[in-house]
Motif scaffolding. Sequence first.
Motif, PDB file in Angstrom:
ATOM      1  N   LEU A 153      13.010 -40.893  -9.116  1.00  0.00           N
ATOM      2  CA  LEU A 153      14.139 -41.672  -8.591  1.00  0.00           C
ATOM      3  C   LEU A 153      15.145 -41.000  -7.747  1.00  0.00           C
ATOM      4  CD1 LEU A 153      15.810 -44.278  -9.658  1.00  0.00           C
ATOM      5  CD2 LEU A 153      16.832 -42.896 -11.395  1.00  0.00           C
ATOM      6  N   THR A 154      15.580 -41.847  -6.729  1.00  0.00           N
ATOM      7  CA  THR A 154      16.444 -41.272  -5.808  1.00  0.00           C
ATOM      8  C   THR A 154      17.680 -41.966  -5.655  1.00  0.00           C
ATOM      9  OG1 THR A 154      16.362 -40.136  -3.429  1.00  0.00           O
ATOM     10  CG2 THR A 154      15.419 -42.172  -3.665  1.00  0.00           C
ATOM     11  N   ARG A 155      18.626 -41.547  -4.956  1.00  0.00           N
ATOM     12  CA  ARG A 155      19.870 -42.580  -4.793  1.00  0.00           C
ATOM     13  C   ARG A 155      19.992 -42.429  -2.895  1.00  0.00           C
ATOM     14  NH1 ARG A 155      24.716 -43.392  -3.236  1.00  0.00           N
ATOM     15  NH2 ARG A 155      26.037 -44.802  -4.512  1.00  0.00           N
ATOM     16  N   ASP A 156      19.684 -41.613  -2.332  1.00  0.00           N
ATOM     17  CA  ASP A 156      19.685 -41.767  -0.807  1.00  0.00           C
ATOM     18  C   ASP A 156      18.284 -41.117  -0.053  1.00  0.00           C
ATOM     19  OD1 ASP A 156      19.310 -38.868  -0.747  1.00  0.00           O
ATOM     20  OD2 ASP A 156      21.595 -38.781  -1.383  1.00  0.00           O
ATOM     21  N   LEU A 157      18.466 -41.131   1.223  1.00  0.00           N
ATOM     22  CA  LEU A 157      17.191 -40.996   1.966  1.00  0.00           C
ATOM     23  C   LEU A 157      17.395 -39.671   2.910  1.00  0.00           C
ATOM     24  CD1 LEU A 157      16.028 -44.393   2.881  1.00  0.00           C
ATOM     25  CD2 LEU A 157      15.369 -43.014   1.182  1.00  0.00           C
ATOM     26  N   THR A 158      18.047 -38.521   1.971  1.00  0.00           N
ATOM     27  CA  THR A 158      18.234 -37.441   2.765  1.00  0.00           C
ATOM     28  C   THR A 158      17.097 -36.211   2.441  1.00  0.00           C
ATOM     29  OG1 THR A 158      19.213 -36.287   0.950  1.00  0.00           O
ATOM     30  CG2 THR A 158      20.865 -37.502   2.362  1.00  0.00           C
ATOM     31  N   PHE A 159      16.308 -36.760   1.547  1.00  0.00           N
ATOM     32  CA  PHE A 159      15.218 -35.765   1.180  1.00  0.00           C
ATOM     33  C   PHE A 159      15.430 -34.487   0.670  1.00  0.00           C
ATOM     34  CE2 PHE A 159      13.719 -38.974   4.599  1.00  0.00           C
ATOM     35  CZ  PHE A 159      13.347 -39.937   3.941  1.00  0.00           C
ATOM     36  N   ASP A 160      16.764 -34.004   0.324  1.00  0.00           N
ATOM     37  CA  ASP A 160      17.065 -32.710   0.335  1.00  0.00           C
ATOM     38  C   ASP A 160      16.250 -32.134  -0.891  1.00  0.00           C
ATOM     39  OD1 ASP A 160      18.202 -34.198  -1.799  1.00  0.00           O
ATOM     40  OD2 ASP A 160      20.275 -33.535  -1.369  1.00  0.00           O
ATOM     41  N   PHE A 161      15.709 -32.784  -1.518  1.00  0.00           N
ATOM     42  CA  PHE A 161      14.841 -32.056  -2.647  1.00  0.00           C
ATOM     43  C   PHE A 161      13.379 -31.769  -2.523  1.00  0.00           C
ATOM     44  CE2 PHE A 161      14.893 -36.648  -3.108  1.00  0.00           C
ATOM     45  CZ  PHE A 161      13.502 -37.195  -3.576  1.00  0.00           C
ATOM     46  N   LEU A 162      13.062 -32.156  -1.206  1.00  0.00           N
ATOM     47  CA  LEU A 162      11.735 -32.219  -0.814  1.00  0.00           C
ATOM     48  C   LEU A 162      11.598 -30.960   0.191  1.00  0.00           C
ATOM     49  CD1 LEU A 162      10.740 -35.822  -0.464  1.00  0.00           C
ATOM     50  CD2 LEU A 162      10.224 -34.278  -2.042  1.00  0.00           C
ATOM     51  N   PRO A 163      10.446 -30.136   0.484  1.00  0.00           N
ATOM     52  CA  PRO A 163      10.112 -29.167   1.299  1.00  0.00           C
ATOM     53  C   PRO A 163      10.041 -29.577   2.858  1.00  0.00           C
ATOM     54  CG  PRO A 163       8.185 -29.671   0.202  1.00  0.00           C
ATOM     55  CD  PRO A 163       9.180 -30.626  -0.340  1.00  0.00           C
ATOM     56  N   ASP A 164      10.221 -28.532   3.625  1.00  0.00           N
ATOM     57  CA  ASP A 164      10.015 -28.737   5.181  1.00  0.00           C
ATOM     58  C   ASP A 164       8.597 -28.664   5.480  1.00  0.00           C
ATOM     59  OD1 ASP A 164      12.869 -28.144   5.071  1.00  0.00           O
ATOM     60  OD2 ASP A 164      12.679 -26.143   6.272  1.00  0.00           O
ATOM     61  N   ALA A 165       8.379 -29.634   6.325  1.00  0.00           N
ATOM     62  CA  ALA A 165       6.878 -29.793   7.114  1.00  0.00           C
ATOM     63  C   ALA A 165       5.882 -30.069   6.041  1.00  0.00           C
ATOM     64  CB  ALA A 165       6.680 -28.411   7.997  1.00  0.00           C
ATOM     65  N   HIS A 166       6.126 -30.787   4.920  1.00  0.00           N
ATOM     66  CA  HIS A 166       5.150 -30.967   4.053  1.00  0.00           C
ATOM     67  C   HIS A 166       4.149 -32.312   4.050  1.00  0.00           C
ATOM     68  CE1 HIS A 166       3.940 -30.260  -0.208  1.00  0.00           C
ATOM     69  NE2 HIS A 166       3.959 -31.546  -0.426  1.00  0.00           N
ATOM     70  N   PHE A 167       4.643 -33.470   4.600  1.00  0.00           N
ATOM     71  CA  PHE A 167       4.054 -34.537   4.400  1.00  0.00           C
ATOM     72  C   PHE A 167       3.387 -34.780   5.801  1.00  0.00           C
ATOM     73  CE2 PHE A 167       7.239 -34.891   1.048  1.00  0.00           C
ATOM     74  CZ  PHE A 167       6.408 -35.141  -0.291  1.00  0.00           C
ATOM     75  N   ASP A 168       2.034 -35.396   5.720  1.00  0.00           N
ATOM     76  CA  ASP A 168       1.427 -35.808   6.581  1.00  0.00           C
ATOM     77  C   ASP A 168       1.604 -37.261   7.029  1.00  0.00           C
ATOM     78  OD1 ASP A 168      -0.469 -33.388   6.815  1.00  0.00           O
ATOM     79  OD2 ASP A 168      -0.896 -33.922   5.013  1.00  0.00           O
ATOM     80  N   VAL A 169       1.753 -37.913   6.091  1.00  0.00           N
ATOM     81  CA  VAL A 169       2.350 -39.197   6.157  1.00  0.00           C
ATOM     82  C   VAL A 169       3.376 -39.794   5.397  1.00  0.00           C
ATOM     83  CG1 VAL A 169       1.201 -41.724   6.018  1.00  0.00           C
ATOM     84  CG2 VAL A 169      -0.300 -39.918   6.557  1.00  0.00           C
ATOM     85  N   VAL A 170       4.206 -40.397   5.913  1.00  0.00           N
ATOM     86  CA  VAL A 170       5.437 -40.910   5.439  1.00  0.00           C
ATOM     87  C   VAL A 170       5.480 -42.527   5.661  1.00  0.00           C
ATOM     88  CG1 VAL A 170       7.881 -41.083   5.165  1.00  0.00           C
ATOM     89  CG2 VAL A 170       6.755 -38.940   5.413  1.00  0.00           C
ATOM     90  N   HIS A 171       5.588 -43.305   4.564  1.00  0.00           N
ATOM     91  CA  HIS A 171       5.240 -44.821   4.584  1.00  0.00           C
ATOM     92  C   HIS A 171       6.616 -45.394   4.110  1.00  0.00           C
ATOM     93  CE1 HIS A 171       3.451 -48.342   2.896  1.00  0.00           C
ATOM     94  NE2 HIS A 171       3.141 -48.372   4.218  1.00  0.00           N
ATOM     95  N   ALA A 172       7.045 -46.568   4.591  1.00  0.00           N
ATOM     96  CA  ALA A 172       8.074 -47.198   3.847  1.00  0.00           C
ATOM     97  C   ALA A 172       7.710 -48.794   4.294  1.00  0.00           C
ATOM     98  CB  ALA A 172       9.546 -46.880   4.364  1.00  0.00           C
ATOM     99  N   HIS A 173       7.395 -49.663   3.302  1.00  0.00           N
ATOM    100  CA  HIS A 173       7.199 -51.037   3.513  1.00  0.00           C
ATOM    101  C   HIS A 173       8.120 -51.754   2.768  1.00  0.00           C
ATOM    102  CE1 HIS A 173       4.436 -54.570   4.377  1.00  0.00           C
ATOM    103  NE2 HIS A 173       5.070 -54.781   3.310  1.00  0.00           N
ATOM    104  N   SER A 174       8.737 -52.707   3.793  1.00  0.00           N
ATOM    105  CA  SER A 174      10.057 -53.499   3.089  1.00  0.00           C
ATOM    106  C   SER A 174      10.994 -52.760   2.451  1.00  0.00           C
ATOM    107  CB  SER A 174       9.249 -54.489   2.107  1.00  0.00           C
ATOM    108  OG  SER A 174       8.407 -55.505   2.535  1.00  0.00           O
TER     109      SER A 174
END
Length: 259
Positions: A153-174
């Motif tokens: 669960l998240t309240r915003d899209l700052t991704f402050d709880f996620l590590p640097d340079a970690h995801f090969d693919v980010v996806h947002a549909h609708s």
Amino acid sequence: MHLKSAGLSVNRASIAHKIRYAARNPRRIAPYARRTARDAWLRLKHRDHVAYYRAVMASDTSRDPDAAVGSASHARWLALGEMQFAYLKDHGLRAEHRMLDIGCGNLRAGWRFIDHLAPGGYYGIDISPDILISAKKTLVTYKLQDKLPHLTLTRDLTFDFLPDAHFDVVHAHSVFSHSPLSVIEECLGHVGRILAPGGFFDFTFDRTEGHEHHVLREDFYYRTETLAALAERHGLRARFQEDWEKLPHGQSKLRVSAG
């Protein structure tokens, strides 16, 4: 040149469009009136857009989780999920990748991503606790527990709880189709930090070639140039996905990568 240009100059928020639409679709007048009344009440209770839309999702999910993520039937839920998965698989998603799915919903496409990726390779986030509970039921339905996906669960899209340079693919549909520009800019301002070298971010949006507008602050329509310029402002390069336009879904897609 963009494909599928018919109707892209329509301003769905204008009174003239609403009158013409109502005349052509009289059976939709009552549902629209109910939705307008509900949304007006929710906006009075929740001034912040994220809190407001979380309340919208709670209301919609209580009736039908599939409809809450934009599927008129379970068959359509399956078809849209398959379409998202097939496109991304054909356009760079590999089994060894680490993927962030923004607005994962009840895993309409997510369960296919989870099945395709290695255990722990999928990370889904959403603003709605109600739809995430439904997502857990989807995991059980498709027996994907051993893939150990993250659902957060998240309240915003700052991704402050996620590590640097970690995801090969980010996806947002609708997701951006239901977001004001401030939310989109927040996402684009931070997504570059979490993208791995060579990674990319695919997102869909409701496209207009006329005036940018929204309907009930639930459905937002943007020009491609606006979102591409916003990405570039944050050091990202945006590319319009022409071949996505040929698919039966109703939205457009941009791919963003490090500039």
